[in-house]
Design a protein around this motif. Structure first.
Motif, mmCIF file in Angstrom:
data_model
loop_
_atom_site.group_PDB
_atom_site.id
_atom_site.type_symbol
_atom_site.label_atom_id
_atom_site.label_comp_id
_atom_site.label_asym_id
_atom_site.label_seq_id
_atom_site.Cartn_x
_atom_site.Cartn_y
_atom_site.Cartn_z
ATOM 1 N N ILE A 95 -76.765 -40.717 91.013
ATOM 2 C CA ILE A 95 -76.439 -39.409 91.606
ATOM 3 C C ILE A 95 -76.406 -39.574 93.123
ATOM 4 O O ILE A 95 -77.280 -40.225 93.695
ATOM 5 C CB ILE A 95 -77.405 -38.276 91.176
ATOM 6 C CG1 ILE A 95 -76.873 -36.922 91.676
ATOM 7 C CG2 ILE A 95 -78.830 -38.517 91.654
ATOM 8 C CD1 ILE A 95 -77.520 -35.717 91.031
ATOM 9 N N SER A 118 -84.483 -42.853 93.097
ATOM 10 C CA SER A 118 -83.360 -42.119 93.686
ATOM 11 C C SER A 118 -83.235 -42.596 95.123
ATOM 12 O O SER A 118 -84.164 -43.203 95.676
ATOM 13 C CB SER A 118 -83.635 -40.608 93.638
ATOM 14 O OG SER A 118 -84.873 -40.312 94.268
ATOM 15 N N VAL A 151 -83.395 -34.627 88.438
ATOM 16 C CA VAL A 151 -82.427 -35.743 88.551
ATOM 17 C C VAL A 151 -83.161 -37.042 88.851
ATOM 18 O O VAL A 151 -84.268 -37.012 89.367
ATOM 19 C CB VAL A 151 -81.408 -35.459 89.689
ATOM 20 C CG1 VAL A 151 -80.574 -34.244 89.390
ATOM 21 C CG2 VAL A 151 -82.086 -35.319 91.061
ATOM 22 N N PRO A 152 -82.563 -38.244 88.643
ATOM 23 C CA PRO A 152 -81.318 -38.434 87.907
ATOM 24 C C PRO A 152 -81.514 -38.895 86.457
ATOM 25 O O PRO A 152 -80.527 -39.032 85.758
ATOM 26 C CB PRO A 152 -80.641 -39.559 88.714
ATOM 27 C CG PRO A 152 -81.764 -40.388 89.255
ATOM 28 C CD PRO A 152 -82.954 -39.475 89.389
ATOM 29 N N TRP A 171 -79.442 -34.259 84.680
ATOM 30 C CA TRP A 171 -78.312 -35.057 85.161
ATOM 31 C C TRP A 171 -78.187 -36.253 84.210
ATOM 32 O O TRP A 171 -79.215 -36.796 83.766
ATOM 33 C CB TRP A 171 -78.603 -35.533 86.598
ATOM 34 C CG TRP A 171 -77.453 -36.248 87.234
ATOM 35 C CD1 TRP A 171 -77.311 -37.593 87.412
ATOM 36 C CD2 TRP A 171 -76.283 -35.643 87.788
ATOM 37 N NE1 TRP A 171 -76.127 -37.863 88.039
ATOM 38 C CE2 TRP A 171 -75.465 -36.683 88.283
ATOM 39 C CE3 TRP A 171 -75.818 -34.313 87.907
ATOM 40 C CZ2 TRP A 171 -74.236 -36.466 88.894
ATOM 41 C CZ3 TRP A 171 -74.590 -34.091 88.522
ATOM 42 C CH2 TRP A 171 -73.815 -35.151 89.006
#
Ligand code: 13P
Length: 309
Positions: A95, A118, A151-152, A171
């Motif tokens: 993402i 992330s 997320v993700p 997500w």
């Protein structure tokens, strides 16, 4: 011969580490010899806490990019080195900040919780960060009337939704290493070792988790094995952790659910690269201030919320 060579490399690392005032942090998925030489080896949460607390001037992070980035965000005054700059995390790249901004526009009242796997840019767009060890506690700490974007990682997200009863906006990200472990792998291992306890990481798929006994972060797996009376364990996560599980529990047996669960990025770190890293002070991981300051807010919340077990 190999052993002698490794000994020489280890001595060199110890000397360079002293000269540089460095501490070596390693993730539980690192090659065995690197887990052994590290000053601290642990899961993503434990490593983040150590990175924030250490007095060392330099942190050599034996792990992947987002972990070194997290250390740099939490401790901007320290030099954070990643021995191989190509050690990334495909999940973290699933993402982008722009994609998250669009998701936030679709759910303008929602809070955003991002998994520590992330990028710094995504963390900067998030309200809270979490690891697999405290994801449930982080989500439980949020007001009940709030919608939550998570997320993700869809599989960790589904696990959190199940444990908290919250309806999360997910997500479709996933960890390529964990999704190779199949339902059949668990069934085959169980048939072979019927008395074994199956410990699975929440990044595994739902059918794998449904067939497992315990769903735990890597740090929690180590704690569980240390206090369990069981003598056999099937491990559904990256195989690197089996090294320390065996070392800490010499009387127990540990079997990988799948020999294919190997993270190629975690295995990029070698003794030679650690030496290169300390000699040349590379590869420096730093996050530009505007992103760092925003990302730190989400990470500070992550390291404050303790896991339930
Ligand atoms: P933990 O060590 O926090 O369980 O995380 C595992 C992982 O997938 C790291 O990329």
């Amino acid at each position: 011969m190999r052993r002698e060579m490794d000994q020489q490399l280890l001595q060199k690392i110890a000397r360079l580490k002293d000269e540089r005032g460095a501490v070596i942090l390693a993730h539980n998925y690192q090659p065995g010899e690197i887990q052994d030489l590290a000053d601290f080896c642990g899961d993503s949460l434990g490593l983040s806490v150590k990175a924030a607390q250490t007095d060392a001037e330099t942190i050599v992070f034996c792990g992947v990019q987002f972990m070194a980035e997290t250390a740099a965000i939490l401790s901007p005054e320290k030099t954070v080195l990643l021995p191989d700059k190509s050690a990334g995390c495909p999940l973290a790249d699933m993402i982008t900040a722009a994609q998250l901004r669009r998701l936030k526009q679709e759910h303008p009242d929602a809070l955003v919780v991002c998994y520590v796997n992330s990028t710094a840019e995504v963390k900067a767009e998030s309200d809270y960060c979490c690891t697999s060890a405290n994801a449930v506690e982080v989500v439980n700490s949020l007001p009940e009337d709030k919608r939550i974007i998570f997320v993700p990682d869809q599989h960790l997200g589904q696990f959190v939704a199940g444990r908290t009863g919250r309806d999360l906006v997910l997500w479709p990200g996933y960890c390529a290493t964990h999704v190779v472990i199949t339902e059949d792998d668990i069934k085959t291992a169980r048939a072979k070792y019927p008395d074994a306890i199956v410990m699975a990481h929440p990044e595994c798929t739902e059918p794998v988790k449904a067939l497992s006994d315990e769903l735990l972060s890597t740090g929690q797996m180590l704690k569980f094995a240390a206090t369990s009376t069981a003598k056999r364990f099937i491990i559904a996560t990256e195989v690197g952790i089996i090294h320390t599980l065996k070392k800490q529990n010499p009387k127990a047996e540990f079997f990988p659910a799948s020999d294919r669960a190997i993270c190629p990025n975690m295995k990029k770190i070698t003794l030679d690269k650690i030496i290169g890293s300390l000699e040349d002070m590379q590869y420096r991981i730093a996050v530009p201030d505007p992103i760092r300051v925003k990302a730190k807010k989400a990470l500070d919340r992550m390291v404050e919320i303790l896991p339930g077990r």
